[in-house]
Design an enzyme around this catalytic site. Structure first.
Site, mmCIF file in Angstrom:
data_model
loop_
_atom_site.group_PDB
_atom_site.id
_atom_site.type_symbol
_atom_site.label_atom_id
_atom_site.label_comp_id
_atom_site.label_asym_id
_atom_site.label_seq_id
_atom_site.Cartn_x
_atom_site.Cartn_y
_atom_site.Cartn_z
ATOM 1 N N GLY A 108 0.838 -1.207 0.000
ATOM 2 C CA GLY A 108 0.000 0.000 0.000
ATOM 3 C C GLY A 108 0.872 1.256 0.000
ATOM 4 N N HIS A 109 1.914 1.256 0.852
ATOM 5 C CA HIS A 109 2.836 2.406 0.884
ATOM 6 C C HIS A 109 3.585 2.513 -0.444
ATOM 7 C CE1 HIS A 109 2.762 1.256 5.303
ATOM 8 N NE2 HIS A 109 2.347 2.498 5.331
#
Ligand code: PAF
Length: 282
Positions: free
Chosen positions: A36-37
């Protein structure tokens, strides 16, 4: 890739990049990086900007009985993943560098922070807006990237930028999920294998709700009840909230007319997970 723990060094490095004509992109994180990051970094890289990632577990956004102490941290792993993803500079300050005084001025959230996660975490969003405002002033980016899993956080940051006149574009990035549908979160590491399996009901219920709405169901409270029933029926999760809200104002939606945000928070043991779905194009 450069790593610095000092605000003065960060400012110096960014000044030099600006002199070269580079734009600056900021990806704020609390570390323990996952896909996600890295999706935020990927999006930030697209513009050709110099990408700064902050890694700081911000004590101000944790309540007294929350998981600040046990929040997962691994800066060596994070640095490796960030470098592979193309981050140019990591800002990894200690608490004293960010909060050298206890006599701290803070940024208070308006009404967007009063509902959903703000109800059970009353000090959380003030902690977020304070640290993000500080990061904005330290890095002075052209753009900053936020994941839509924290949809309420994204809206609140957009509001702060507008209200406090930060000349920064806030770029939302869609939720990244495991192949079985679980939304990625640094907190997923807390889940036992059984809890992780049970947590799949979150996305399942959001998908089902999307279907009910598309088939014509328009009652917000009825959909909330059906989602709760599904979560209770298929897991031992303890529901914090399941709510249908307007995607811009976060006002409660009783009758669905247009786009609607379905947001939920559920505890599996001591781990609180959030997820959401934006239903559009009705
Ligand atoms: O979303 C997060 O990881 C945090 O809330 C943020 C934006 C980095 C502020 O600490």
């Amino acid at each position: 890739m450069l790593i610095s723990t000092k605000i003065s060094e960060i400012r110096e490095i960014i000044r030099e990049e600006r002199k070269k004509g580079k734009e600056i992109a900021l990806v704020p994180t609390m570390g323990y990086l996952h896909e996600g990051h890295l999706a935020l970094v990927k999006e930030a890289k697209k513009s050709g900007a110099f990408v700064v990632m902050s890694i700081f577990v911000n004590p101000l956004q944790f309540g007294p009985n929350e998981d600040f102490d046990r929040y997962p941290r691994n800066i060596e792993r994070d640095a490796r993943l960030a470098e592979e993803a193309g981050v140019n500079l990591i800002f990894n300050p200690g608490v004293e560098e960010m909060y050298p005084t206890t006599n701290l001025s803070t940024v208070a959230v308006g009404k967007l922070g009063d509902c959903l996660c703000g109800t059970s975490r009353p000090t959380h969003f003030n902690g977020v807006t304070t640290v993000v405002s500080k990061l904005f002033n330290i890095v002075q980016p052209d753009r900053a990237y936020f994941g839509q899993k924290d949809y309420q956080q994204y809206l609140i940051i957009k509001q702060v930028v507008k209200d406090l006149n930060f000349p920064i574009e806030i770029v939302p990035v869609p939720i990244v999920r495991e192949s079985d549908g679980l939304a990625l979160s640094s907190r997923n590491v807390y889940l036992s294998p059984e809890q992780r399996q049970e947590a799949l009901v979150l996305q399942k219920s959001l998908k089902a709700a999307d279907e009910w709405i598309r088939q014509g169901e328009r009652s917000g409270s009825l959909i909330e009840e059906k989602i709760k029933e599904m979560i209770r029926g298929e897991s031992s999760g303890e529901i914090d909230y399941v709510e249908l809200r307007h995607p811009e104002t976060l006002d409660r939606v009783e009758m669905i007319e247009d786009s609607v945000l379905i947001a939920l928070a559920v505890r599996f043991g001591s781990t609180r997970l959030i997820d959401n779905k934006l239903v559009e194009g009705l």
